[in-house]
Design a protein around this motif. Structure first.
Motif, mmCIF file in Angstrom:
data_model
loop_
_atom_site.group_PDB
_atom_site.id
_atom_site.type_symbol
_atom_site.label_atom_id
_atom_site.label_comp_id
_atom_site.label_asym_id
_atom_site.label_seq_id
_atom_site.Cartn_x
_atom_site.Cartn_y
_atom_site.Cartn_z
ATOM 1 N N SER A 64 0.836 -1.198 0.000
ATOM 2 C CA SER A 64 0.000 0.000 0.000
ATOM 3 C C SER A 64 0.872 1.248 0.000
ATOM 4 O O SER A 64 1.913 1.304 0.659
ATOM 5 C CB SER A 64 -0.914 0.014 1.226
ATOM 6 N N GLN A 65 0.410 2.272 -0.718
ATOM 7 C CA GLN A 65 1.123 3.545 -0.747
ATOM 8 C C GLN A 65 0.412 4.618 0.085
ATOM 9 O O GLN A 65 0.833 5.769 0.080
ATOM 10 C CB GLN A 65 1.298 4.026 -2.189
ATOM 11 N N ASP A 66 -0.651 4.230 0.795
ATOM 12 C CA ASP A 66 -1.326 5.152 1.703
ATOM 13 C C ASP A 66 -0.711 5.086 3.092
ATOM 14 O O ASP A 66 -0.201 4.044 3.516
ATOM 15 C CB ASP A 66 -2.814 4.798 1.828
ATOM 16 N N ALA A 67 -0.786 6.192 3.815
ATOM 17 C CA ALA A 67 -0.427 6.237 5.228
ATOM 18 C C ALA A 67 -1.370 7.213 5.910
ATOM 19 O O ALA A 67 -1.976 8.063 5.251
ATOM 20 C CB ALA A 67 1.029 6.673 5.410
ATOM 21 N N TYR A 68 -1.497 7.082 7.227
ATOM 22 C CA TYR A 68 -2.381 7.996 7.944
ATOM 23 C C TYR A 68 -1.812 8.277 9.324
ATOM 24 O O TYR A 68 -0.920 7.580 9.815
ATOM 25 C CB TYR A 68 -3.803 7.423 8.053
ATOM 26 N N LEU A 69 -2.370 9.292 9.958
ATOM 27 C CA LEU A 69 -1.882 9.740 11.260
ATOM 28 C C LEU A 69 -3.054 10.197 12.106
ATOM 29 O O LEU A 69 -3.904 10.964 11.644
ATOM 30 C CB LEU A 69 -0.897 10.908 11.068
ATOM 31 N N VAL A 70 -3.129 9.705 13.332
ATOM 32 C CA VAL A 70 -4.064 10.201 14.338
ATOM 33 C C VAL A 70 -3.248 10.536 15.571
ATOM 34 O O VAL A 70 -2.599 9.659 16.140
ATOM 35 C CB VAL A 70 -5.150 9.163 14.681
ATOM 36 N N ALA A 71 -3.242 11.798 15.970
ATOM 37 C CA ALA A 71 -2.466 12.237 17.135
ATOM 38 C C ALA A 71 -3.358 13.115 18.003
ATOM 39 O O ALA A 71 -3.497 14.317 17.750
ATOM 40 C CB ALA A 71 -1.219 12.993 16.697
ATOM 41 N N THR A 72 -3.977 12.497 19.007
ATOM 42 C CA THR A 72 -4.794 13.263 19.932
ATOM 43 C C THR A 72 -3.906 13.874 21.006
ATOM 44 O O THR A 72 -2.784 13.428 21.234
ATOM 45 C CB THR A 72 -5.858 12.361 20.575
ATOM 46 N N ARG A 73 -4.415 14.924 21.647
ATOM 47 C CA ARG A 73 -3.615 15.679 22.621
ATOM 48 C C ARG A 73 -2.254 16.044 22.012
ATOM 49 O O ARG A 73 -1.205 15.866 22.625
ATOM 50 C CB ARG A 73 -3.432 14.905 23.920
ATOM 51 N N PHE A 74 -2.294 16.544 20.791
ATOM 52 C CA PHE A 74 -1.067 16.843 20.067
ATOM 53 C C PHE A 74 -0.251 17.898 20.815
ATOM 54 O O PHE A 74 -0.802 18.857 21.351
ATOM 55 C CB PHE A 74 -1.398 17.333 18.654
ATOM 56 N N ALA A 75 1.056 17.703 20.845
ATOM 57 C CA ALA A 75 1.983 18.592 21.561
ATOM 58 C C ALA A 75 1.636 18.683 23.046
ATOM 59 O O ALA A 75 1.983 19.654 23.714
ATOM 60 C CB ALA A 75 1.991 19.994 20.933
ATOM 61 N N GLY A 76 0.942 17.649 23.555
ATOM 62 C CA GLY A 76 0.573 17.645 24.957
ATOM 63 C C GLY A 76 -0.575 18.565 25.312
ATOM 64 O O GLY A 76 -0.883 18.747 26.494
ATOM 65 N N ASP A 77 -1.232 19.125 24.301
ATOM 66 C CA ASP A 77 -2.317 20.079 24.528
ATOM 67 C C ASP A 77 -3.651 19.345 24.402
ATOM 68 O O ASP A 77 -3.959 18.797 23.339
ATOM 69 C CB ASP A 77 -2.234 21.203 23.492
ATOM 70 N N PRO A 78 -4.481 19.319 25.455
ATOM 71 C CA PRO A 78 -5.745 18.582 25.368
ATOM 72 C C PRO A 78 -6.734 19.151 24.365
ATOM 73 O O PRO A 78 -7.718 18.488 24.022
ATOM 74 C CB PRO A 78 -6.299 18.677 26.796
ATOM 75 N N ASP A 79 -6.489 20.357 23.871
ATOM 76 C CA ASP A 79 -7.393 20.968 22.891
ATOM 77 C C ASP A 79 -6.898 20.838 21.454
ATOM 78 O O ASP A 79 -7.543 21.337 20.537
ATOM 79 C CB ASP A 79 -7.602 22.451 23.215
ATOM 80 N N LEU A 80 -5.747 20.185 21.232
ATOM 81 C CA LEU A 80 -5.212 20.011 19.885
ATOM 82 C C LEU A 80 -5.264 18.534 19.492
ATOM 83 O O LEU A 80 -4.748 17.668 20.207
ATOM 84 C CB LEU A 80 -3.763 20.498 19.800
ATOM 85 N N HIS A 81 -5.864 18.254 18.338
ATOM 86 C CA HIS A 81 -6.005 16.871 17.865
ATOM 87 C C HIS A 81 -5.794 16.872 16.350
ATOM 88 O O HIS A 81 -6.464 17.614 15.622
ATOM 89 C CB HIS A 81 -7.382 16.326 18.222
ATOM 90 N N LEU A 82 -4.870 16.034 15.886
ATOM 91 C CA LEU A 82 -4.430 16.052 14.498
ATOM 92 C C LEU A 82 -4.803 14.751 13.798
ATOM 93 O O LEU A 82 -4.537 13.652 14.316
ATOM 94 C CB LEU A 82 -2.910 16.251 14.447
ATOM 95 N N PHE A 83 -5.391 14.878 12.606
ATOM 96 C CA PHE A 83 -5.785 13.734 11.786
ATOM 97 C C PHE A 83 -5.284 13.981 10.361
ATOM 98 O O PHE A 83 -5.554 15.045 9.791
ATOM 99 C CB PHE A 83 -7.305 13.571 11.781
ATOM 100 N N ALA A 84 -4.574 13.032 9.764
ATOM 101 C CA ALA A 84 -3.995 13.283 8.440
ATOM 102 C C ALA A 84 -3.946 12.007 7.615
ATOM 103 O O ALA A 84 -3.813 10.898 8.149
ATOM 104 C CB ALA A 84 -2.590 13.865 8.581
ATOM 105 N N VAL A 85 -4.029 12.178 6.298
ATOM 106 C CA VAL A 85 -3.923 11.078 5.338
ATOM 107 C C VAL A 85 -2.916 11.458 4.274
ATOM 108 O O VAL A 85 -2.872 12.614 3.816
ATOM 109 C CB VAL A 85 -5.301 10.779 4.694
ATOM 110 N N PHE A 86 -2.107 10.478 3.873
ATOM 111 C CA PHE A 86 -1.060 10.670 2.864
ATOM 112 C C PHE A 86 -1.221 9.580 1.806
ATOM 113 O O PHE A 86 -1.333 8.399 2.141
ATOM 114 C CB PHE A 86 0.330 10.567 3.503
#
Length: 348
Positions: A64-86
């Protein structure tokens, strides 16, 4: 994922990956359910992700050439949540997508440390700096040959009561918004392809030719611009004096040979305030959107209260539609994030 400058790039409750298996998806097919609080906005995010390897009869065992990312509490901040697809492409597409998945959060964290111009203070600037930085690092990486390979990237950051989406290429993010008695699709990104007049003009100003394969081969008038999204080969970006790179997108990470004809790594960024009408958002590769419109995807999510079931239903429909049109399927990756009221757990 490793750590940089003493901070973990992926928090303990983050995850990421690539395609985990071929075949027609059925049931929940490995989709995992997660929850993350957004205390600053009194919200709860309930999310699921699913990735299905493409079917390539001529290349059995293709990775597969797809990848994804789920990073909740991004940078240790409870209000930052990151979701990404490549979505990688080219001979080294798998390596490019994986490189981008690993580098983007690290460079976003670096932007957060940059003289106070951080992710929370200016997400658009941080995304632009980070994605261009990923591109620069990929060019220099000895382990990745991105001369004729690269990846798309679409990333959605929940920052308290706001949603910021950065996009490079033709993966897509879309929100489901309650409007006039129905759930309507609200585009959170714009596909960057030669179908767009502004992107077509931009790459032409950099010396590119824009033609389909049929036009390059002399089957169609090379000066005609009446391409249809669902008919024949799409318009592609070509060097003035060569049959390369032939990309069907106008922005990407990597693709060193295409940079000379205007294929750039700078993302377009859209920011919206999360309102009571915002029910959910979707981040997915074009394996989903090749034959499904944004509204059709939103309609399917709205039918399933559990995002795991929605992921599986959309992946199965996408897979079926690919096989109705071609003898193969693309890799399919989807992240669905429901936005719920923290007080009662109900969808907003």
């Amino acid at each position: 994922m490793g750590c940089a400058q003493g901070k973990c790039c992926l928090p303990r409750d983050g995850e990421g990956g690539r395609g985990a298996g071929g075949g027609v998806p059925g049931g929940r097919g490995g989709a995992a359910l997660g929850r993350a609080a957004v205390p600053g906005a009194d919200l709860v995010l309930e999310y699921a992700s699913l990735t299905v390897d493409g079917l390539y009869p001529d290349s059995p065992g293709r990775e597969s050439q797809d990848a994804y990312l789920v990073a909740t509490r991004f940078a240790g901040d409870p209000d930052l949540h990151l979701f990404a697809v490549f979505d990688g492409h080219g001979a080294s597409g798998t390596a490019c997508a994986g490189f981008a998945r690993d580098a983007l959060p690290r460079l976003l964290l670096a932007a957060d440390d940059d003289g106070g111009r951080g992710l929370a203070a200016d997400p658009a600037a941080a995304f632009r700096e980070a994605m261009v930085g990923v591109n620069t690092e990929m060019h220099a990486a000895a382990a990745v040959d991105d001369s004729m390979s690269g990846t798309t990237a679409v990333a959605a950051l929940v920052a308290g009561g706001a949603l910021h989406v950065a996009n490079v290429g033709d993966s897509r993010a879309v929100a489901g918004v309650w409007r006039e008695g129905r759930v309507a699709a609200e585009e959170l990104s714009w596909d960057q392809t030669p179908f767009r007049a502004d992107e077509r003009a931009r790459v032409k100003a950099c010396g590119a030719r824009v033609m389909s394969v049929e036009q390059v081969e002399g089957v169609r008038d090379p000066d005609a611009e009446g391409w249809l999204a669902d008919e024949g080969d799409p318009p592609r970006v070509w060097a003035r004096d060569g049959l390369y790179p032939g990309t069907a997108f106008t922005r990407s990470l990597g693709d060193l040979a295409a940079e000379g004809v205007g294929v750039i790594a700078e993302p377009e960024v859209k920011s919206v305030e999360i309102s009571p009408s915002h029910l959910f958002f979707v981040v997915a590769s074009d394996g989903v959107f090749e034959f499904l419109s944004s509204q059709e995807v939103v309609d399917m999510v709205a039918m399933h209260p559990d995002p795991r079931d929605a992921c599986s239903a959309i992946a199965a429909e996408s897979y079926k539609l690919w096989l109705e049109h071609e003898n193969r399927t693309d890799d399919i990756t989807i992240i669905i994030v429901h936005i719920r009221d923290a007080q009662n757990g109900a969808t907003k």
